[in-house]
Design an enzyme around this catalytic site. Structure first.
Site, PDB file in Angstrom:
ATOM      1  N   ASP A  17     -18.287   9.453  13.481  1.00 12.14           N
ATOM      2  CA  ASP A  17     -18.833  10.800  13.349  1.00 12.14           C
ATOM      3  C   ASP A  17     -17.765  11.854  13.625  1.00 12.14           C
ATOM      4  OD1 ASP A  17     -20.712  12.688  12.695  1.00 12.14           O
ATOM      5  OD2 ASP A  17     -21.534  12.854  14.717  1.00 12.14           O
ATOM      6  N   HIS A  47     -21.002  14.507  10.203  1.00 12.99           N
ATOM      7  CA  HIS A  47     -22.284  14.943   9.647  1.00 12.99           C
ATOM      8  C   HIS A  47     -22.340  16.444   9.391  1.00 12.99           C
ATOM      9  CE1 HIS A  47     -23.221  15.544  14.013  1.00 12.99           C
ATOM     10  NE2 HIS A  47     -23.926  16.545  13.546  1.00 12.99           N
ATOM     11  N   SER A 103     -22.898  21.038  16.779  1.00 11.65           N
ATOM     12  CA  SER A 103     -22.160  19.847  16.378  1.00 11.65           C
ATOM     13  C   SER A 103     -20.756  20.189  15.915  1.00 11.65           C
ATOM     14  CB  SER A 103     -22.878  19.115  15.250  1.00 11.65           C
ATOM     15  OG  SER A 103     -23.892  18.303  15.757  1.00 11.65           O
TER      16      SER A 103
END
Length: 500
Positions: free
Chosen positions: A260, A227, A342
């Site tokens: 992910d 993402h 992230s």
């Protein structure tokens, strides 16, 4: 995806009350006018109940929500469909699970800023004077007088005993050299920071966000979250900046939406890259120290610390835009992780990478001031590095992810007490794939899977996350219930290539 930061002024320190020197007691000090500064997958709520919200730790936007019904920016949207939609087997990609967490990057999958982070600080009213305050001041003054008396007596005695041979000692001009051992947080950070990068991804329309990644090999491959780079996949712009300030253009080598995980490669990569050492996430224990590196809210090269709070935490997270969820059996940590973390490494006390920071739990409405903000509350989730390493290697070799599967569609509803095989598959397909692993093991629609090996399965997303910790061809033991009876069968996992 962009992040907007809001700073607050630092209030000046209040002035100290003057100490009287001609009396042992004094009136109470006056108050000074100091200035004040201006997815576990969280259980999927059933019956539309609202739950806490999970946020991705990648780009500065929020990435997933754990509310039963995804609402608003930064919350998972789109309720998972019954049937194969939630499973890796029926059809791909599975729909986002209801009540999924947000990416730790806070990313919204290409959305703009979600509002200013932080709120104004209200100046407190000055405290009224009281008799007790005056008493405290008098006691302090008396103590100072007693201290002065003691100092005077000490000086007199020392002078009377001085025979002319006293020695005067002077303080050193230097505190000596500062040495940081390799095992300290500072030592680990000093070694790891040069091998981390701040990633900026921008779509062709100009939308994007900031995340983190780390050096995987000497060829210039960088591992991060899917993402984080999703905006730049189709012709967008991607850059990676090292703590030294050197910035490189990069390209996406491969990305796995379900895991992910993504791999990018630096263009004109330098020859002196130092890959971070990968640890063994299977050997991690609850209570082990953790160190997270990332760019929370765009603040690059930020280091935070904590511990492993839990293992094998089932987490489903999404970008909040209605796209499909990512599933993981995560490492939970209380190290401070915020939007922008992230894709960054989660390190152990020796500096080995044990996970990739991906999602955070965020409070829903009703917080301070009645508002909801995506930020660290001590519940962060990382993809175990053993799984991420396997995925990264697949992406580098073929550009596409490979998923393990059982060949059956399962419900995403958490009210079944396990992972229930649906009566209908995705898009009208069979709920149990003909000739697939589940069919060969004798599983049928309506069966409720309650264990995979020794891991308790409480929902469809939990089963998916556990399956994806394995590789195609692995043999697992499935425990399931049918007509009130418990059965156990051995099953060899199949494979599926790609996200679509």
């Amino acid at each position: 995806m962009s992040t907007e930061n809001e700073g607050t002024a630092v209030p000046p320190a209040p002035s100290a009350p003057p100490v009287p020197v001609d009396a042992p007691a004094a009136s109470a000090p006056q108050a000074s006018d100091a200035g004040a500064p201006t997815t576990p997958i969280p259980p999927h709520p059933s019956g539309g109940a609202q739950g806490p919200e999970l946020v991705h730790a990648g780009p500065a936007p929020a990435y997933a929500s754990a509310q039963g019904q995804g609402q608003g920016q930064g919350q998972g949207q789109g309720q998972g469909q019954q049937g194969g939609a939630g499973g890796p087997e029926g059809a791909w990609p599975p729909p986002q699970a209801p009540g999924t967490p947000l990416y730790a990057d806070g990313g919204t999958g290409g959305s703009g800023p979600t509002g200013a982070w932080g709120a104004g600080y209200q100046q407190p009213a000055p405290k009224p004077k009281s008799g007790r305050g005056g008493l405290v001041a008098a006691i302090l003054v008396a103590a100072l007088v007693a201290g002065g008396l003691g100092g005077g007596l000490g000086y007199t005695l020392a002078k009377n005993n001085d025979n002319g041979s006293s020695t005067t000692l002077s303080a050193s001009d230097s505190g000596g050299s500062v040495k940081r051992d390799a095992g300290t947080v500072a030592g680990v950070a000093q070694r790891a920071l040069p091998s981390t990068v701040t990633i900026e991804a921008e779509s062709t329309s100009g939308e994007g966000g900031t995340g983190t990644g780390f050096v995987f090999d000497t060829q210039g491959h960088i591992v991060t979250n899917n993402h984080v780079v999703a905006d730049a996949v189709d012709g967008g712009k991607l850059t990676a900046t090292f703590p030294s300030g050197k910035k490189y253009d990069a390209e996406v080598v491969g990305h796995a939406q379900g895991y992910d995980v993504a791999v990018i490669k630096l263009k004109n990569a330098p020859s002196d890259l130092k890959p971070l050492t990968l640890g063994n996430s299977d050997q991690v224990a609850v209570g082990d120290s953790t160190i997270a590196i990332g760019a929370p809210f765009g603040l690059s090269n930020t280091v935070t610390t904590g511990i492993i709070s839990a293992k094998n935490r089932p987490v489903a997270s999404s970008d909040g835009s209605g796209s499909n969820a990512s599933y993981m059996s995560a490492l939970q940590t209380d190290a401070s992780i915020n939007p922008g973390n992230s894709g960054g490494p989660l390190l152990d006390a020796q500096g080995n990478v044990i996970g990739i920071n991906s999602a955070i739990q965020s409070t829903s409405g009703g917080g301070l001031g009645g508002t909801s903000q995506s930020g660290s509350i001590g519940l962060g989730f990382a993809i175990p590095i053993n799984q991420a390493k396997y995925v990264a290697q697949q992406l580098i070799q073929t550009g596409k992810p490979v998923y393990a599967k059982i060949g059956a569609s399962v419900s995403l509803d958490d009210s079944t007490g396990g992972a229930k095989i649906t009566t209908e598959g995705a898009g009208g397909s069979a709920p149990v794939e003909a000739g697939g692993p589940a069919a060969k093991a004798g599983l049928k629609p309506g069966d409720v899977i309650t264990k995979l090996d020794d891991h308790v399965i409480d929902s469809g997303p939990t089963l998916i996350g556990e399956i994806w910790t394995h590789k195609p061809g692995d043999k697992v033991k499935i425990t399931y219930e049918r007509d009130g009876k418990t059965h156990t069968v051995d099953l060899t996992l199949g494979s599926r290539t790609g996200d679509s």
